[in-house]
Design a protein around this motif. Sequence first.
Motif, short mmCIF file in Angstrom:
data_model
loop_
_atom_site.label_atom_id
_atom_site.label_comp_id
_atom_site.label_asym_id
_atom_site.label_seq_id
_atom_site.Cartn_x
_atom_site.Cartn_y
_atom_site.Cartn_z
N ARG B 69 0.84 -1.19 0.00
CA ARG B 69 0.00 0.00 0.00
C ARG B 69 0.88 1.25 0.00
O ARG B 69 0.62 2.22 -0.70
N VAL B 72 2.50 1.78 -3.47
CA VAL B 72 1.50 2.28 -4.43
C VAL B 72 1.22 3.74 -4.14
O VAL B 72 1.19 4.59 -5.04
N TYR B 73 1.06 4.05 -2.86
CA TYR B 73 0.75 5.42 -2.46
C TYR B 73 1.88 6.37 -2.85
O TYR B 73 1.65 7.40 -3.47
N THR B 76 2.05 6.84 -6.57
CA THR B 76 0.90 7.63 -7.04
C THR B 76 1.15 9.12 -6.81
O THR B 76 1.00 9.93 -7.72
N ILE B 77 1.51 9.48 -5.58
CA ILE B 77 1.63 10.91 -5.30
C ILE B 77 2.80 11.51 -6.07
O ILE B 77 2.71 12.64 -6.54
N ALA B 79 3.77 10.57 -9.01
CA ALA B 79 3.32 10.68 -10.40
C ALA B 79 2.38 11.87 -10.59
O ALA B 79 2.32 12.46 -11.66
N ILE B 80 1.65 12.24 -9.54
CA ILE B 80 0.76 13.40 -9.68
C ILE B 80 1.50 14.69 -9.36
O ILE B 80 1.41 15.67 -10.08
N TRP B 153 -8.86 6.30 0.71
CA TRP B 153 -7.53 6.27 0.09
C TRP B 153 -7.36 7.47 -0.84
O TRP B 153 -6.35 8.16 -0.81
N LEU B 154 -8.38 7.75 -1.64
CA LEU B 154 -8.31 8.87 -2.57
C LEU B 154 -8.20 10.20 -1.82
O LEU B 154 -7.48 11.10 -2.23
N VAL B 157 -4.67 10.67 -0.72
CA VAL B 157 -3.84 11.07 -1.87
C VAL B 157 -4.08 12.54 -2.21
O VAL B 157 -3.14 13.32 -2.37
#
Lengths: 302, 289
Positions: B69, B72-73, B76-77, B79-80, B153-154, B157
Amino acid sequence: MTQSSTPMSNKNSSQEYKVTKEQAPVYSRAERKARNANTRGRFGLVLYVILLLLPIYWLVNMSFKTNTEILSGLSFFPADFTWENYAKIFSDSTWYMGYVNSILYVSMNMVISLLVALPAAYAFSRYKFIGDKHMFFWLLSNRMAPPAVFLLPFFQLYSSVGLFDTHIAVALAHCIFTVPLAVWILEGFMSGVPREIDETAYIDGYSFPKFFVRIFIPLIRSGIGVTAFFCFMFSWVELLLARTLTSVDAKPIAAIMTRTVSASGMDWGLLAAAGVLTILPGMLVIYFVRNHVAKGFALGRV
Amino acid sequence: MQTKVENNKAWFLVMPVFLIVAFSAIIPLMTVVNYSVQDIFDPYTRYFVGTEWFKQVMLDSRLHEALLRQFVYSITILAIEVPLGICVALMMPTKGRGASLALILVAIPLLIPWNVVGTIWQIFGRADIGLFGAFMSSLGVDYNYSSNPTDAWLTVVLMDVWHWTPLIALLCYSGLRAIPEVYYQAARIDQASRWAVFRYIQLPKLANVLVIGMLLRFMDSFMIYTEPFVLTGGGPGSSTTFLSQALVQQAIGQFDLGPAAAFSLVYFLIILLVCWVFYTTIMNMQKDK
């Protein structure tokens, strides 16, 4: 970029750049495009800043509402404007002492970090010595140590040396991540100062401490400003260590917020007001260092 | 890079830093190592168990999930936040009052204590009293961060993106400011497109600060604790239980000191490894210059 990469280039550029004083400025297509892009950019930035500030606006909005109004539903402006939440904070010593405590340990941390990081950064930027690279990485690795990992041992260490619940304990604990960063930023700035300056000063008969204070420090003033900002920022926002190492006398505001709230149910208005007050010192600090920031945020390494 | 003089006396200048960091770093680290190989009942009763806890930790499925987790987290952050931060930096004005105003406004989220950030989003995301929650439900989305794992989760993020994109933006902004005007003039003469200017002038010059920004962001996102703790307390279920949370639950909640210490060490080694890779990259890039 070379001319050959854009074969179109010669056609226009020779005319475009012969603008005389009498002529009105002629903008090339690329320039017009750039201007359009700029307007679009401004629009995007304004949109971003608005989105960025919305949650904060919501907090401020709530801090001026009574609890009944908050829970009664959504509204963009407080209908029943009240200073009561702020009054509660400024009249209760556990609340306002929280701010004093936070500011105290953050200032201590800033001073300690700068005092120890300045000579060390000088050493890293000017000299080669045994193990310098390892030392630097070791320092940096402390910036990576997750506070959650060291919570319990920290508590034991500071209790056993009698520093538990003092401001200096939090200041020292926060040094573990502010000092490496301070050394890193300052080293970048110092490497930007040519070493000829050091040598000239020595030839002129300056001793090392005198040279360092009189000549060198003024040269990297903006670096010091930015370092102080970073120390402030990371020490001000950290909660886990600060909460673990304090109980009564040195409890930071952030910890008071979590506890009071859980004890008395959710007092949203009070919580919002306390939140707003924690943002203000940060805004003051960024206002003072804003001119150095552009250069310094890149850690002097651009 | 400037040539450096060999001088081992420079150690005296580094000594204060070494002492002050060592005080808070080495002794606690030794304590953690000590815990990780012992079974502790109380301060006076403890047994040496060797690598028992490490084996247990390596096989613990809850920790595997938390680790997954976490990765992935973090990815993700990054990448954004990185592309968004670059865009914001490109849009920020470079001169005049607008520049300092934009700078101050963009930097505000960075200066908010982490638990206050959690509190803000806790309020902001509620469908009954928060703007964001109300907005989502007016769109017809059944949004509730405290009961729906995906929403939770969203929200975490989104909160992180809101909080930390400014750091990337400010780093890139100062990187952009350091590019000499001549490069842009040359590009104008060549009639280079906006994209070409970005791709061949701005991006290469930004590479250095971007690595620093990504390094800082990776480290911090890997240690995230306070914000999800305030927002959701790690739930619902374990959808926002990241590594730090799993660790604190184990160490303080269940008081399993031995396994928690072993887990800490594994955790620390992972961060160290990833950061070492980043760090060597930075150093090599500087050597190339």
